[in-house]
Design a protein around this motif. Structure first.
Motif, PDB file in Angstrom:
ATOM      1  N   ARG A   1       0.848  -1.174   0.000  1.00 24.22           N
ATOM      2  CA  ARG A   1       0.000   0.000   0.000  1.00 24.22           C
ATOM      3  C   ARG A   1       0.896   1.241   0.000  1.00 24.22           C
ATOM      4  O   ARG A   1       1.904   1.280   0.717  1.00 24.22           O
ATOM      5  N   PRO A   2       0.562   2.243  -0.778  1.00 19.55           N
ATOM      6  CA  PRO A   2       1.420   3.432  -0.855  1.00 19.55           C
ATOM      7  C   PRO A   2       1.724   4.048   0.510  1.00 19.55           C
ATOM      8  O   PRO A   2       2.864   4.447   0.768  1.00 19.55           O
ATOM      9  N   ALA A   3       0.732   4.099   1.377  1.00 22.27           N
ATOM     10  CA  ALA A   3       0.956   4.716   2.686  1.00 22.27           C
ATOM     11  C   ALA A   3       2.001   3.967   3.501  1.00 22.27           C
ATOM     12  O   ALA A   3       2.721   4.563   4.309  1.00 22.27           O
ATOM     13  N   ASP A   4       2.118   2.650   3.267  1.00 25.79           N
ATOM     14  CA  ASP A   4       3.054   1.836   4.042  1.00 25.79           C
ATOM     15  C   ASP A   4       4.505   2.027   3.615  1.00 25.79           C
ATOM     16  O   ASP A   4       5.422   1.638   4.344  1.00 25.79           O
TER      17      ASP A   4
ATOM     18  N   VAL B   1      10.083   6.086   0.350  1.00 31.28           N
ATOM     19  CA  VAL B   1      10.170   6.762  -0.952  1.00 31.28           C
ATOM     20  C   VAL B   1      10.079   8.272  -0.825  1.00 31.28           C
ATOM     21  O   VAL B   1      10.066   8.984  -1.839  1.00 31.28           O
ATOM     22  N   ALA B   2      10.022   8.772   0.396  1.00 34.20           N
ATOM     23  CA  ALA B   2       9.837  10.214   0.616  1.00 34.20           C
ATOM     24  C   ALA B   2      10.901  11.029  -0.107  1.00 34.20           C
ATOM     25  O   ALA B   2      12.097  10.762   0.004  1.00 34.20           O
ATOM     26  N   GLY B   3      10.449  12.012  -0.879  1.00 35.60           N
ATOM     27  CA  GLY B   3      11.357  12.930  -1.557  1.00 35.60           C
ATOM     28  C   GLY B   3      11.918  12.435  -2.864  1.00 35.60           C
ATOM     29  O   GLY B   3      12.611  13.180  -3.565  1.00 35.60           O
ATOM     30  N   LEU B   4      11.653  11.174  -3.218  1.00 32.18           N
ATOM     31  CA  LEU B   4      12.231  10.612  -4.436  1.00 32.18           C
ATOM     32  C   LEU B   4      11.316  10.849  -5.644  1.00 32.18           C
ATOM     33  O   LEU B   4      10.104  10.735  -5.532  1.00 32.18           O
ATOM     34  N   PRO B   5      11.889  11.131  -6.809  1.00 25.83           N
ATOM     35  CA  PRO B   5      11.087  11.137  -8.024  1.00 25.83           C
ATOM     36  C   PRO B   5      10.543   9.729  -8.259  1.00 25.83           C
ATOM     37  O   PRO B   5      11.123   8.743  -7.799  1.00 25.83           O
TER      38      PRO B   5
ATOM     39  N   PRO C   1       4.737  12.599  -4.655  1.00 27.49           N
ATOM     40  CA  PRO C   1       4.450  13.958  -5.152  1.00 27.49           C
ATOM     41  C   PRO C   1       5.310  14.375  -6.339  1.00 27.49           C
ATOM     42  O   PRO C   1       4.970  15.327  -7.037  1.00 27.49           O
ATOM     43  N   ARG C   2       6.391  13.658  -6.582  1.00 24.94           N
ATOM     44  CA  ARG C   2       7.279  14.005  -7.702  1.00 24.94           C
ATOM     45  C   ARG C   2       7.141  12.956  -8.810  1.00 24.94           C
ATOM     46  O   ARG C   2       8.103  12.345  -9.227  1.00 24.94           O
ATOM     47  N   ALA C   3       5.920  12.772  -9.284  1.00 19.05           N
ATOM     48  CA  ALA C   3       5.636  11.752 -10.298  1.00 19.05           C
ATOM     49  C   ALA C   3       5.995  12.244 -11.692  1.00 19.05           C
ATOM     50  O   ALA C   3       5.785  13.413 -12.032  1.00 19.05           O
TER      51      ALA C   3
END
Length: 218
Positions: free
Chosen positions: A140-143, A148-152, A166-168
Motif C-alpha cells: 500500500r502506498p501509505a506503508d 520513498v519520501a522525496g524521491l522522483p 508527489p514528484r511523479a
C-alpha cells in the motif's frame, strides 16, 4: 538480431521489433481488460510495419511483471509459444526495469511504481535507469511513504497516489520499445537475461472456494 518484445503486465498491451540498434516498429494500446484480444493483432501490425515476417525474428523478450495474473500470463504464454514455434530463445525482463530505462530522470535514486489494484502498487527503487536497488514488491502506498519520501517516481502507480509520490513523472505505462532496447543492450554486453517466469508477488483474485458443495455422484 531481430528481437520481438512484448509486455502485458500493465494495462498497456505493447509490442516492438528491435534490430539490435533501434526499435524499427512498435505498437501500444492501453486497455486493462483486452490483453488477449489485442496482443496478436498488435504483433501482426508491428511485423507489417517493419516489412518482415515472423520467421525473421531471432529472439523474443517478454515483460515478466510484476503484474496482475490474468494480463501477465497472456504475454508470457504468447512469448513461450513464439519461442517454441520459431525455435528461438525467449528472454524475461522485469517490467519495472523497462519503465526505469525509459524514465526521463537525469539522476537517481528514484522509484518505479505501477498500479497493482486493491489500492496497492508494485514498486522498486533504482540508483539510475539501469540499476535496480531493491527487489520488486507490492505494498500500500501509505506503508512505503517513508521509504520513498522525496524521491522522483515514474509509472501509473506514482501518478495514482500523489500523496505518496508527489514528484511523479512520465512514462505512465511500459513500452515494449524500451523493453527491447534494454534487453538488446544487456545481450550485447554478454549478460544472461532471466528466464520468462512471472513475477506475480501475490495470489490471483480468482480462487476455488474453500467450502464448496460437492455435487458429483459418488
Amino acid at each position: 538480431m531481430l528481437l520481438l518484445a512484448l509486455d502485458t503486465a500493465t494495462p498497456a498491451v505493447t509490442v516492438a521489433l528491435h534490430d539490435g540498434t533501434d526499435a524499427i516498429a512498435s505498437s501500444s494500446q492501453v486497455d486493462a481488460r483486452r490483453h488477449g484480444e489485442l496482443l496478436l493483432p498488435a504483433v501482426d501490425r508491428v511485423l507489417t510495419e517493419a516489412g518482415v515476417t515472423l520467421d525473421a525474428v531471432t529472439g523474443v523478450v517478454v515483460g515478466v511483471g510484476p503484474g496482475p495474473y490474468t494480463g501477465l500470463r497472456v504475454g508470457l504464454m504468447t512469448a513461450d509459444t513464439f519461442g517454441l514455434v520459431l525455435g528461438v530463445p525467449v528472454h524475461g525482463l522485469c517490467t519495472l526495469d523497462a519503465l526505469a530505462y525509459a524514465a526521463d530522470i537525469e539522476k537517481g535514486p528514484f522509484v518505479v511504481a505501477t498500479d497493482a489494484r486493491r489500492k496497492e502498487v508494485y514498486w522498486a527503487r533504482y540508483a539510475d535507469s539501469r540499476t535496480r536497488l531493491s527487489e520488486p514488491a507490492v505494498d500500500r502506498p501509505a506503508d512505503i511513504a517513508a521509504e520513498v519520501a522525496g524521491l522522483p517516481a515514474v509509472g501509473a502507480g506514482a501518478l495514482l497516489y500523489p500523496e505518496t509520490f508527489p514528484r511523479a513523472h512520465e512514462p505512465e505505462h511500459v513500452s515494449a520499445a524500451a523493453l527491447a532496447a534494454l534487453a538488446a543492450e544487456r545481450l550485447a554486453a554478454g549478460e544472461e537475461l532471466p528466464a520468462p517466469r512471472p513475477l506475480y508477488l501475490r495470489r490471483p483474485d480468482a480462487q476455488v472456494p474453500k467450502n464448496y458443495k460437492v455435487v458429483t455422484p459418488k
